[in-house]
Design an enzyme around this catalytic site. Structure first.
Site, PDB file in Angstrom:
ATOM      1  N   SER A 234       0.793  -1.237   0.000  1.00  0.00           N
ATOM      2  CA  SER A 234       0.000   0.000   0.000  1.00  0.00           C
ATOM      3  C   SER A 234       0.823   1.283   0.000  1.00  0.00           C
ATOM      4  CB  SER A 234      -0.934   0.021   1.205  1.00  0.00           C
ATOM      5  OG  SER A 234      -2.007  -0.865   0.975  1.00  0.00           O
TER       6      SER A 234
ATOM      7  N   LYS B 252       0.408   3.407  -2.959  1.00  0.00           N
ATOM      8  CA  LYS B 252      -0.761   4.288  -3.120  1.00  0.00           C
ATOM      9  C   LYS B 252      -0.362   5.759  -3.095  1.00  0.00           C
ATOM     10  CE  LYS B 252      -3.816   0.836  -0.921  1.00  0.00           C
ATOM     11  NZ  LYS B 252      -4.468   0.442   0.336  1.00  0.00           N
TER      12      LYS B 252
ATOM     13  N   TYR C 132      -3.855  -2.332 -10.039  1.00  0.00           N
ATOM     14  CA  TYR C 132      -3.749  -2.251  -8.577  1.00  0.00           C
ATOM     15  C   TYR C 132      -2.858  -3.363  -8.002  1.00  0.00           C
ATOM     16  CZ  TYR C 132      -5.039  -2.313  -3.658  1.00  0.00           C
ATOM     17  OH  TYR C 132      -4.980  -2.322  -2.286  1.00  0.00           O
TER      18      TYR C 132
ATOM     19  N   TYR D 153      -4.540   3.740   8.129  1.00  0.00           N
ATOM     20  CA  TYR D 153      -5.933   3.268   8.279  1.00  0.00           C
ATOM     21  C   TYR D 153      -6.460   3.575   9.673  1.00  0.00           C
ATOM     22  CZ  TYR D 153      -3.665   0.851   4.508  1.00  0.00           C
ATOM     23  OH  TYR D 153      -2.900   0.581   3.422  1.00  0.00           O
TER      24      TYR D 153
ATOM     25  N   VAL E 180       1.122  -3.802   3.791  1.00  0.00           N
ATOM     26  CA  VAL E 180       1.076  -5.103   4.471  1.00  0.00           C
ATOM     27  C   VAL E 180       2.309  -5.976   4.222  1.00  0.00           C
ATOM     28  CG1 VAL E 180      -1.436  -5.344   4.808  1.00  0.00           C
ATOM     29  CG2 VAL E 180      -0.380  -6.147   2.680  1.00  0.00           C
TER      30      VAL E 180
HETATM   31  N1  GLN Z   1      -2.397  -5.336  -1.821  1.00  0.00           N
HETATM   32  C1  GLN Z   1      -2.931  -5.210  -0.503  1.00  0.00           C
HETATM   33  C2  GLN Z   1      -4.442  -5.370  -0.544  1.00  0.00           C
HETATM   34  O1  GLN Z   1      -5.047  -4.837  -1.422  1.00  0.00           O
HETATM   35  C3  GLN Z   1      -2.570  -3.863   0.042  1.00  0.00           C
HETATM   36  C4  GLN Z   1      -3.074  -3.631   1.443  1.00  0.00           C
HETATM   37  C5  GLN Z   1      -2.094  -2.936   2.307  1.00  0.00           C
HETATM   38  O2  GLN Z   1      -0.904  -2.899   2.067  1.00  0.00           O
HETATM   39  N2  GLN Z   1      -2.597  -2.418   3.402  1.00  0.00           N
HETATM   40  O3  GLN Z   1      -5.029  -6.030   0.276  1.00  0.00           O
END
Ligand code: GLN
Length: 313
Positions: free
Chosen positions: A64, A67, A191, A243, A261
């Site tokens: 993420s 992003k 994505y 988050y 993650v």
């Molecule tokens: N690729 C992961 C997902 O879409 C990204 C989530 C994350 O890093 N928090 O679940």
């Protein structure tokens, strides 16, 4: 600056001694295999000096954290019109939550929860081919990091594509509300590939420099994004980058940060430094357990916090 090297060495040694390391993300099979004993940290200062400790040269899945860079590209393409399709409020919900989307008519709360990031991926795709958007992001990351070795880990991308049922649900749901312009499969292809970018702490800290330098790429003098937008991306990282753990991270660390993650966190100290840490074990909110702790130690020892008027060191 010898002190900073000593500090990173101490932090890495302290982290190596901690037994409770959290849990690697296991809902993406390729990530579940990563060794939880790993820890890396890299700092690139505004003066251009880099300092590293631990596994700072080992590529990991930035997930993420991508992003932030996709948001930069989408704002470059669509400007403030993007904010009609995605909000700027913390969600207080898990990164992959779907609950708010129905009440809010398919407009995600912010660009860093998965739903928001899927809209941003759709905006970057912009009626083109997925391979074009993925290539654009990869070139952008190589330029930012000044390193052509940055790659996408196709095994991770494939692993997530096979198991990304929640993301498929989010994308379909937003498509039903008319908030995706492209085919769901194409958007998710972009994505999953962006999330599978593999970068080391050193490369990631290099890539984040423009956010701590008013939008300017220090290596080339190129204005990646306006100073105003860089400030706004930083504000979103602070309020939404972790988050439902964003408040806690701001409380403990006090700088804008974006987690993934894969266990990475990118931290931005305006005018001072770009920082990347990596430790694969996550806390219950899906943010790196030791990565957060390492950043907390670093900000305490250096005085690096956006709430510290003097921003010492
Ligand atoms: N690729 C992961 C997902 O879409 C990204 C989530 C994350 O890093 N928090 O679940």
């Amino acid at each position: 600056m010898a002190d900073l090297q000593d500090l990173l060495d101490t932090i890495a040694a302290d982290m190596a001694a901690i037994e409770e390391r959290g849990r690697s993300a296991d809902y993406i099979p390729a990530l579940a295999r990563v060794d939880p004993a790993r820890f890396g940290i890299a700092v690139v200062t505004a003066e251009g000096h880099s300092f590293t400790a631990g596994d700072a040269e080992t590529p990991f899945s930035i997930q993420s954290i991508s992003k932030v860079f996709m948001l930069t590209l989408a704002l470059g393409k669509h400007g403030d019109a993007l904010w009609r399709r995605v909000g700027r409020e913390p969600s207080g919900s898990a990164f992959n939550s779907i609950v708010q989307l129905e009440f809010e008519h398919g407009i995600p709360r912010n660009p860093f929860i998965n739903a928001g990031a899927i809209v941003v991926a759709d905006a970057v795709l912009d009626r083109g081919a997925p391979q074009g958007a993925i290539g654009e992001l990869l070139r952008f990351m190589r330029f930012l990091a000044e390193d052509d070795a940055v790659e996408i880990d196709i095994e991770v991308a494939g692993s997530e594509a096979r198991t990304g049922f929640r993301n498929l649900a989010l994308a379909n749901y937003m498509k039903a509300f008319g908030n995706l312009r492209n085919a769901v499969d194409d958007v998710l292809n972009v994505y999953f590939n962006q999330c599978a970018l593999a970068m080391s702490c050193r490369q990631l800290a290099m890539a984040g420099r423009y956010l701590s330098a008013d939008g300017l790429h220090p290596g080339t003098g190129h204005q990646v994004i306006s100073a105003r937008r860089a400030r706004r991306v930083g504000a979103l990282m602070l309020t939404c980058g972790h988050y439902d753990g964003s408040g806690e991270f701001a409380f403990r660390v006090g700088i804008p940060g974006k987690s993934g993650v894969g266990g990475g966190i990118l931290g931005i100290v305006p005018g001072k430094a770009s920082i990347a840490v990596w430790s694969p074990g996550l806390n219950e909110r899906g943010n790196s357990l030791l990565g957060s702790l390492a950043l907390e130690r670093l900000s305490e020892a250096t005085g690096w916090s956006i709430f510290n008027g003097g921003l010492s060191i």
